[in-house]
Design a protein around this motif. Structure first.
Motif, PDB file in Angstrom:
ATOM      1  N   SER A  52       0.812  -0.998   0.059  1.00  0.00           N
ATOM      2  CA  SER A  52      -0.045  -0.004   0.073  1.00  0.00           C
ATOM      3  C   SER A  52       0.803   1.229   0.022  1.00  0.00           C
ATOM      4  O   SER A  52       2.202   1.020   0.447  1.00  0.00           O
ATOM      5  CB  SER A  52      -0.984   0.027   1.282  1.00  0.00           C
ATOM      6  OG  SER A  52      -0.294  -0.037   2.401  1.00  0.00           O
ATOM      7  N   HIS A  81       1.089   2.247 -10.083  1.00  0.00           N
ATOM      8  CA  HIS A  81      -0.134   2.121  -9.414  1.00  0.00           C
ATOM      9  C   HIS A  81      -0.948   0.784 -10.168  1.00  0.00           C
ATOM     10  O   HIS A  81      -1.041   0.745 -11.188  1.00  0.00           O
ATOM     11  CB  HIS A  81      -0.955   3.101  -9.492  1.00  0.00           C
ATOM     12  CG  HIS A  81      -0.548   4.356  -8.529  1.00  0.00           C
ATOM     13  ND1 HIS A  81      -0.893   4.459  -7.160  1.00  0.00           N
ATOM     14  CD2 HIS A  81       0.208   5.398  -8.704  1.00  0.00           C
ATOM     15  CE1 HIS A  81      -0.285   5.561  -6.888  1.00  0.00           C
ATOM     16  NE2 HIS A  81       0.375   6.143  -7.815  1.00  0.00           N
ATOM     17  N   LEU A  82      -1.350  -0.149  -9.172  1.00  0.00           N
ATOM     18  CA  LEU A  82      -1.815  -1.306  -9.825  1.00  0.00           C
ATOM     19  C   LEU A  82      -3.578  -1.192  -9.951  1.00  0.00           C
ATOM     20  O   LEU A  82      -4.048  -0.481  -8.802  1.00  0.00           O
ATOM     21  CB  LEU A  82      -1.670  -2.541  -9.021  1.00  0.00           C
ATOM     22  CG  LEU A  82      -0.106  -2.864  -8.799  1.00  0.00           C
ATOM     23  CD1 LEU A  82       0.165  -3.896  -7.966  1.00  0.00           C
ATOM     24  CD2 LEU A  82       0.360  -3.151 -10.222  1.00  0.00           C
ATOM     25  N   LEU A  83      -4.004  -1.552 -10.842  1.00  0.00           N
ATOM     26  CA  LEU A  83      -5.671  -1.239 -11.006  1.00  0.00           C
ATOM     27  C   LEU A  83      -6.248  -2.456 -10.298  1.00  0.00           C
ATOM     28  O   LEU A  83      -7.290  -2.530  -9.712  1.00  0.00           O
ATOM     29  CB  LEU A  83      -6.163  -1.630 -12.398  1.00  0.00           C
ATOM     30  CG  LEU A  83      -5.446  -0.272 -13.111  1.00  0.00           C
ATOM     31  CD1 LEU A  83      -6.190  -0.400 -14.401  1.00  0.00           C
ATOM     32  CD2 LEU A  83      -5.804   0.995 -12.473  1.00  0.00           C
ATOM     33  N   SER A  84      -5.410  -3.658  -9.943  1.00  0.00           N
ATOM     34  CA  SER A  84      -6.293  -4.474  -9.169  1.00  0.00           C
ATOM     35  C   SER A  84      -5.218  -5.485  -8.572  1.00  0.00           C
ATOM     36  O   SER A  84      -3.929  -5.617  -9.132  1.00  0.00           O
ATOM     37  CB  SER A  84      -6.997  -5.516 -10.043  1.00  0.00           C
ATOM     38  OG  SER A  84      -6.492  -6.237 -11.127  1.00  0.00           O
ATOM     39  N   ASP A  85      -5.425  -6.258  -7.345  1.00  0.00           N
ATOM     40  CA  ASP A  85      -4.584  -7.075  -6.666  1.00  0.00           C
ATOM     41  C   ASP A  85      -5.342  -8.214  -6.427  1.00  0.00           C
ATOM     42  O   ASP A  85      -6.132  -8.411  -5.613  1.00  0.00           O
ATOM     43  CB  ASP A  85      -3.949  -6.207  -5.575  1.00  0.00           C
ATOM     44  CG  ASP A  85      -3.129  -7.120  -4.701  1.00  0.00           C
ATOM     45  OD1 ASP A  85      -2.610  -7.963  -5.190  1.00  0.00           O
ATOM     46  OD2 ASP A  85      -2.981  -6.995  -3.314  1.00  0.00           O
ATOM     47  N   ILE A  86      -5.078  -9.433  -7.487  1.00  0.00           N
ATOM     48  CA  ILE A  86      -5.708 -10.695  -7.110  1.00  0.00           C
ATOM     49  C   ILE A  86      -4.558 -11.639  -6.749  1.00  0.00           C
ATOM     50  O   ILE A  86      -3.821 -11.741  -7.290  1.00  0.00           O
ATOM     51  CB  ILE A  86      -6.446 -10.990  -8.626  1.00  0.00           C
ATOM     52  CG1 ILE A  86      -7.456  -9.865  -8.955  1.00  0.00           C
ATOM     53  CG2 ILE A  86      -7.107 -12.312  -8.540  1.00  0.00           C
ATOM     54  CD1 ILE A  86      -7.516  -9.973 -10.552  1.00  0.00           C
ATOM     55  N   THR A  87      -5.325 -12.361  -5.739  1.00  0.00           N
ATOM     56  CA  THR A  87      -4.413 -13.336  -5.259  1.00  0.00           C
ATOM     57  C   THR A  87      -5.298 -14.607  -5.417  1.00  0.00           C
ATOM     58  O   THR A  87      -6.407 -14.425  -4.855  1.00  0.00           O
ATOM     59  CB  THR A  87      -3.865 -13.068  -3.846  1.00  0.00           C
ATOM     60  OG1 THR A  87      -3.159 -12.210  -3.713  1.00  0.00           O
ATOM     61  CG2 THR A  87      -3.161 -14.315  -3.335  1.00  0.00           C
TER      62      THR A  87
END
Length: 88
Positions: A52, A81-87
């Motif tokens: 963050s 800057h990431l548009l999404s953070d998918i795990t």
């Protein structure tokens, strides 16, 4: 979330890894790469941190520590800057 990358020479790698682990025990990625600086090819390392924006001070402090460890004039820091953070 922001993807920060710190670019530095590949020396003192054990100390760099310890510093990264100290600042970011939750995780980081360290890439072994080659770069070109002032026309010369050199072994380098890229430290990738996805954190963050509140952790930006920690990223900057880590970069400063690495700069001192490697006795460099400067290290390069980039951020995306990431548009999404998918795990998964």
């Amino acid at each position: 979330m922001i993807c920060y990358r710190i670019y530095t020479e590949n020396k003192n790698l054990h100390k760099i890894r310890s510093a990264v682990k100290s600042f970011f025990p939750q995780g980081a990625t360290i890439y072994d790469t080659h770069g070109i600086f002032e026309g010369s090819i050199e072994e380098s390392v890229v430290i990738e941190l996805i954190v963050s924006q509140e952790r930006e001070t920690d990223v900057m402090n880590l970069a400063k520590d690495i700069k001192v460890l490697n006795e460099q004039i400067a290290v390069k820091i980039t951020s995306v800057h990431l548009l999404s953070d998918i795990t998964v």
